[in-house]
Every structure is written in C-alpha cells, then in structure tokens.
Design an enzyme around this catalytic site. Structure first.
Site, short mmCIF file in Angstrom:
data_model
loop_
_atom_site.label_atom_id
_atom_site.label_comp_id
_atom_site.label_asym_id
_atom_site.label_seq_id
_atom_site.Cartn_x
_atom_site.Cartn_y
_atom_site.Cartn_z
N SER A 1 0.81 -1.22 0.00
CA SER A 1 0.00 0.00 0.00
C SER A 1 0.85 1.27 0.00
O SER A 1 0.34 2.35 -0.33
CB SER A 1 -0.96 0.01 1.20
OG SER A 1 -0.24 0.10 2.41
N LYS B 1 0.76 4.12 7.12
CA LYS B 1 0.09 5.01 6.16
C LYS B 1 0.52 6.46 6.41
O LYS B 1 1.11 6.78 7.44
CB LYS B 1 -1.45 4.92 6.32
CG LYS B 1 -2.06 3.57 5.99
CD LYS B 1 -2.06 3.26 4.52
CE LYS B 1 -2.80 1.96 4.23
NZ LYS B 1 -2.10 0.77 4.73
#
Length: 202
Positions: free
Chosen positions: A119, A156
């Site tokens: 990701s 993230k």
C-alpha cells in the site's frame, strides 16, 4: 554493522544457546546436524558470514573455536506479526535484534517493523521491507506513521481533521482508511524514519 538474515540469526542463536547450556560453543558438525545442513561445510559458510558481519570471531585451529562478539538482545528489535489486542513491542512479537545504530535515522529509531503489503509502494516502502520506526505519538499531518486501528496495525500517511482521521496509502490500488475517533479505537505507535530493503542492511 550488517543485519543478520533469518538463517544467520538461527545459527547465532544456536551458538549462544549451546554456550549457555554446555559452557562451550558447538562444533560445525553439531551446527549442521541441529539446523539440517547437508554438511559441516555449510555451517562453516554461515560462520564465516557471521564473522564478516562482526557478531562472532572464528578462532582457527579449534573445532569449537567460536567466540560471540555481540551481546544478546542489543540493537533494534524487529517486530513481525502483531497479535490482536497486544502491545506492539510485546516479547512474543519480536523476531530478533538487528545490529543497527539507531542514530543513523533522524529522529532515532526505536524498533523495526516488517512491512506487510504494497500500500506504500509509490514512496518506496515495499512488502517485506523493514521499516525503522521512532516510537512517539507526537506526529503531524503528512507524515508516514505506524498506527493501530482497533486491533489492526498499519503503515500510512496521516491526515487528521477534528474527530476524523484519514490514513492515506501511496498506491492507487488501495483506498484510504477513514477512522472516526468518536467510535473507533485509534493509536499512533510511531513515526516512520527509514527503510531497510528486504532485510538487507547496506
């Protein structure tokens, strides 16, 4: 000092445990037998690699001529899979210790986290990489963080506004994670400060 591969860590741990239990290092044959190598020569190659990395010294002319140079549990702890509801740095999550100077990272690293997934690919954080993490909750919007949502740990980019948090991926194949702080448990575990590619410290 270079990080150990998983196999090298096994050899090192075997030597350390053998010394603790018997008072002497194992022979090459004993290492080969315990770890399933085809021959003592394979054990010798691993010992030479450990010597090159500065964690043991091979004493020539002796079958048990191995001396440990690094103390146990020094360096940065490597965190692997994290069980639900348990602290990130719980002992059972620590796969080993990497002999890396924390001050190489700014701010200094407190632990390494094994990256799972792609990701964050577009900023060079890949599946299997080791992420150097500074343990802090003092983070700003736009920084890459290690966060825990309920029982899930993720890496993230942070975007916080009021009671809403967005955890943004760096890969268009993934969607942002949206957290409502009024309804969900959310904790910042640390700030990403560097990457070691596929466990290879260069």
């Amino acid at each position: 000092m270079k990080a150990l591969t998983a196999r090298q860590q096994q050899v090192y741990d075997l030597i350390r445990d053998h010394i603790e239990q018997t008072g002497m290092p194992p022979t090459r044959a004993e290492i080969a037998q315990r770890l399933g190598f085809r021959s003592p020569n394979a054990a010798e190659e691993h010992l030479k690699a450990l010597q090159r990395k500065g964690v043991i010294e091979i004493v020539s002319g002796a079958s048990r001529g191995i001396r440990l140079l690094m103390e146990d549990e020094t360096g940065l702890p490597l965190v692997g899979q994290v069980a639900a509801g348990e602290p990130l740095l719980a002992q059972q999550h620590i796969e080993g210790f990497y002999q890396i100077d924390p001050s190489l990272f700014k701010p200094g690293a407190d632990f390494l986290l094994r990256v799972n997934g792609m990701s964050m690919r577009d900023i060079g954080i890949l599946d299997g990489d080791l992420l150097a993490v500074h343990k802090t909750q003092d983070v700003r919007n736009g920084q890459v963080v290690v966060a825990r949502i309920e029982d899930e740990v993720t890496v993230k980019r942070l975007k916080k506004q009021g009671n809403m948090v967005q955890l943004l991926p760096e890969n268009c194949d993934f969607q942002p994670i949206v957290v409502d702080l009024r309804e969900q448990s959310f904790t910042i575990e640390g700030l990403a400060v560097g990457v070691i590619r596929n466990g290879d410290w260069i």
